[in-house]
Enzyme design. Structure first.
Site, PDB file in Angstrom:
ATOM      1  N   ASP A 108      29.558  47.789  63.132  1.00  0.00           N
ATOM      2  CA  ASP A 108      28.127  48.047  63.045  1.00  0.00           C
ATOM      3  C   ASP A 108      27.745  48.907  64.258  1.00  0.00           C
ATOM      4  OD1 ASP A 108      28.095  46.368  65.223  1.00  0.00           O
ATOM      5  OD2 ASP A 108      26.974  44.763  64.245  1.00  0.00           O
ATOM      6  N   GLY A 154      25.384  48.305  66.489  1.00  0.00           N
ATOM      7  CA  GLY A 154      24.753  47.584  67.593  1.00  0.00           C
ATOM      8  C   GLY A 154      23.251  47.452  67.403  1.00  0.00           C
ATOM      9  N   CYS A 198      44.136  24.001  51.288  1.00  0.00           N
ATOM     10  CA  CYS A 198      44.014  23.143  50.105  1.00  0.00           C
ATOM     11  C   CYS A 198      45.371  22.734  49.552  1.00  0.00           C
ATOM     12  CB  CYS A 198      43.168  23.833  49.039  1.00  0.00           C
ATOM     13  SG  CYS A 198      41.442  24.002  49.565  1.00  0.00           S
ATOM     14  N   GLN A 203      16.400  51.874  55.606  1.00  0.00           N
ATOM     15  CA  GLN A 203      15.470  50.853  56.094  1.00  0.00           C
ATOM     16  C   GLN A 203      14.190  50.935  55.259  1.00  0.00           C
ATOM     17  OE1 GLN A 203      15.875  48.384  58.203  1.00  0.00           O
ATOM     18  NE2 GLN A 203      17.820  48.894  59.199  1.00  0.00           N
ATOM     19  N   CYS A 259      44.585  28.046  48.642  1.00  0.00           N
ATOM     20  CA  CYS A 259      44.787  28.468  50.033  1.00  0.00           C
ATOM     21  C   CYS A 259      45.700  27.489  50.749  1.00  0.00           C
ATOM     22  CB  CYS A 259      43.466  28.627  50.771  1.00  0.00           C
ATOM     23  SG  CYS A 259      42.769  27.134  51.484  1.00  0.00           S
ATOM     24  N   CYS A 286      41.512  25.593  44.567  1.00  0.00           N
ATOM     25  CA  CYS A 286      41.805  26.627  45.557  1.00  0.00           C
ATOM     26  C   CYS A 286      43.284  26.584  45.915  1.00  0.00           C
ATOM     27  CB  CYS A 286      40.951  26.391  46.805  1.00  0.00           C
ATOM     28  SG  CYS A 286      41.285  27.561  48.145  1.00  0.00           S
ATOM     29  N   ASP A 323      29.156  41.931  54.200  1.00  0.00           N
ATOM     30  CA  ASP A 323      29.724  41.165  55.312  1.00  0.00           C
ATOM     31  C   ASP A 323      28.741  40.059  55.646  1.00  0.00           C
ATOM     32  OD1 ASP A 323      27.759  43.092  56.773  1.00  0.00           O
ATOM     33  OD2 ASP A 323      28.265  41.567  58.253  1.00  0.00           O
TER      34      ASP A 323
END
Lengths: 403, 403
Positions: free
Chosen positions: A91, A93, A344, A224, A341, A339, A301
């Site tokens: 980003d 800032g 899990c 914006q 992962c 899940c 994000d």
């Protein structure tokens, strides 16, 4: 080409795409986990790779304060510094400085702000934010914008939007003049002393004509305009007029009701070019990222999955689980039976609850791994649904009545 | 057989061995990382497996308070609870309770103590400590002992040693009567929905005559006697007379000078049977564990590598590194150029320094992974040196002058 965006299947406004940038090829819609200080808190980079994370987000404001841009630049940018060879987005800032509230002062030139760490005074302008982001060397960087506060009067929102447009021009100008200063290094694989393949870096003298010789970062513009749909339209059109390889929708998730967020997103998307990636900044819950992707957003994000994980709030296919609750003390089941992962597959709710209740570091690590997986899986499911949707439409057209 | 100990090469008093217990075969001398609350702080179990950790230590006192023995027992003991299928050793709680100082009261019966968490009152006796350790289900458990404070008058050290001997008898008696209550479950491998092999547990009805049917935990005795070599000798001989499959040297690292520790260890080892594993509790630095192994110690544990890691103190082949120091800010080299761990292969000192300075969770995770690796590598090197030593002696005898 430093960036390419190919759209595959579409389903209504939603689309799956393939974003090719210097450090990787990313299937969109994509969720980007947040690695504020060059780390997704608690998760080693090799685990992120295993989870299938293709692009991370870094925060320029935080990295500017610690360890400082110059330190990172000297090590080949964030990729070298954190040893992450896949894609990164930073980003500008702007939003972080906006969040400082009392500690900042905005002028046409830029923003004077005080560090949240030690109160020291600093200044970000479109030019210095570009300089910082070039030093960080993310694949995608963001124009320096002013995030309009909520609520804001229309005239205030307009003035802020106009300044963001002027800052977008200045950001682009500085970037175009300096984009060859990105500190990427030529990478090569070599064997370590145990014969394993490891990635090494060598300073790129930019003279060998290698693959990455002509590659640069890509600068995205930010729309914006507060919560005013007309201002959003104008901001979108004028940002597109300046011209960027991708566009973000900023200034949302600043306290407004979710229904309003949705309305602004939907209406703004209409004014963004269909052939460029669209990035909605800072959202949201699993339901929200799913919904926005269906509306045609390509990138998102949010700190929610990682921050919530550290506080014991876990997202599962059966709803939210607050792992601190005593009801899980004896629960031998996996966190999420649907899940796959590594958390899990291996650990019980009882164990995760114990780690949380005992303030064990591993609890934060495992919870984060699960939540990031859940967000990535959510996006995988959305991409799959878009592909199925196109396929279904195609089949129904094929089998329809002949004229 | 629930425990077997085979000695391989020897070199002076040092020996390499192979300790076979229900959850694994352990090459000795071995260092056991400490997983106080059923977790080596910050490191997922699959990473511990990758590092080659074959046996972990758990702390009965801490697990008794959180999550409680019954919770762990119901899930098949620590192995099931923390999803760790390799070997585990638990301490008896005696040393931990000893460390509470003002919060404990010792009588012939046992120790009344207050929880360091909430001040609640509890009681450990040899019998209840055995009951707790059987519930935790470690492969090796320890007799309940009194750790004599340092310094102590001879009469005080004798009285304490005598009580530890009486407690050893009581520990053994309770263990022999209850050892079949260990909550281990029959384990079997099955495929998860993605076809990956995962470990599942089923309650063992102890009727299928399977491999583990006749296996139990093993109870080790502990030698005390303060810093008095004569008392240590007596404690060793009388503990051996009671009879255990392994013997620990306790009551050290309680504030005495290191030279004294060394002297007590050396002198105590002489009185322990050569064919049984010898466990020196709670030591030490990499140099110390190396030295004790050369003296004939087979097993050691210490919080030092993990605790130091969390405070940024790292052990390397080039000496100690305090990663918080500003000198590492720009240091692109690996933490330890002679280390092949996943941290040294991938990350720079500069990155580790940044993580530490920014208080990032990942710093503690990576530092711990490195330090544990360093300790395991130290023991690997010692084992190798003992084997080479025997080989060299053999060769020199072969090539010596014929009589």
């Amino acid at each position: 080409m430093s960036i390419q965006f190919q759209i595959g299947a579409t389903d209504g406004p939603a689309r799956v795409g393939r974003l090719t940038i210097p450090h990787g090829v990313i299937e969109t819609p994509v969720f980007m986990p947040v690695g504020t200080l060059a780390s997704v808190k608690g998760v080693p980079q090799d685990v992120l790779e295993e989870l299938g994370v293709e692009i991370l987000l870094g925060n320029t404001y935080h990295l500017y304060l610690r360890p400082g841009i110059e330190t990172i630049r000297r090590m080949g940018g964030l990729h070298g510094f954190m040893s992450w060879d896949r894609a990164i987005l930073t980003d500008s800032g702007g939003f972080q400085v906006f969040s400082l509230n009392e500690l900042r002062k905005v002028s046409e030139d830029g923003v004077t702000f005080r560090s949240h760490l030690d109160g020291s005074s600093h200044f970000f302008s479109p030019e210095s934010a570009m300089e910082a982001q070039i030093g960080l060397g993310a694949d995608i960087i963001m124009a320096f914008d002013e995030c309009t506060e909520y609520p804001a009067e229309r005239e205030r929102a307009r003035a802020s939007m106009e300044m963001t447009l002027r800052w977008a021009e200045r950001s682009k100008k500085y970037f175009e003049e300096h984009k060859n200063e990105v500190p990427w290094r030529t990478r090569y694989l070599s064997a370590d002393r145990e014969g394993k393949q490891v990635l090494r870096f060598a300073q790129d003298d930019n003279s060998d004509g290698g693959d990455r010789h002509y590659q640069t970062q890509s600068l995205f513009g930010i729309v914006q305009g507060g919560m005013d749909l007309e201002l959003r339209r104008e901001s979108a059109l004028r940002t597109v007029e300046i011209g960027f390889p991708g566009y973000a929708i900023g200034g949302l998730s600043v306290g407004e009701p979710r229904e309003l967020t949705r309305e602004v997103v939907e209406s703004t998307l209409e004014h963004l070019p269909a052939d460029k990636p669209r990035y909605l900044m800072g959202v949201g819950t699993p339901e929200e990222i799913s919904e926005y992707a269906r509306m045609g957003v390509d990138m998102m994000d949010c700190v929610l999955p990682t921050r919530a994980a550290r506080h014991g709030l876990l997202f599962t296919s059966e709803g939210k689980v607050s792992i601190k609750q005593a009801r899980y003390t004896q629960d031998e089941g996996p966190l999420d039976p649907n899940c796959g992962c590594l958390v899990c597959r291996r650990y019980s709710r009882a164990y995760l609850r114990h780690l949380y209740a005992s303030n064990e570091l591993l609890g934060q690590v495992l919870n984060t791994i699960h939540n990031v997986t859940y967000y990535l899986d959510t996006m995988r499911a959305v991409r799959h649904a878009i592909q199925l949707g196109e396929r279904a439409r195609f089949l129904s057209e094929q089998s329809g009545p002949k004229p």
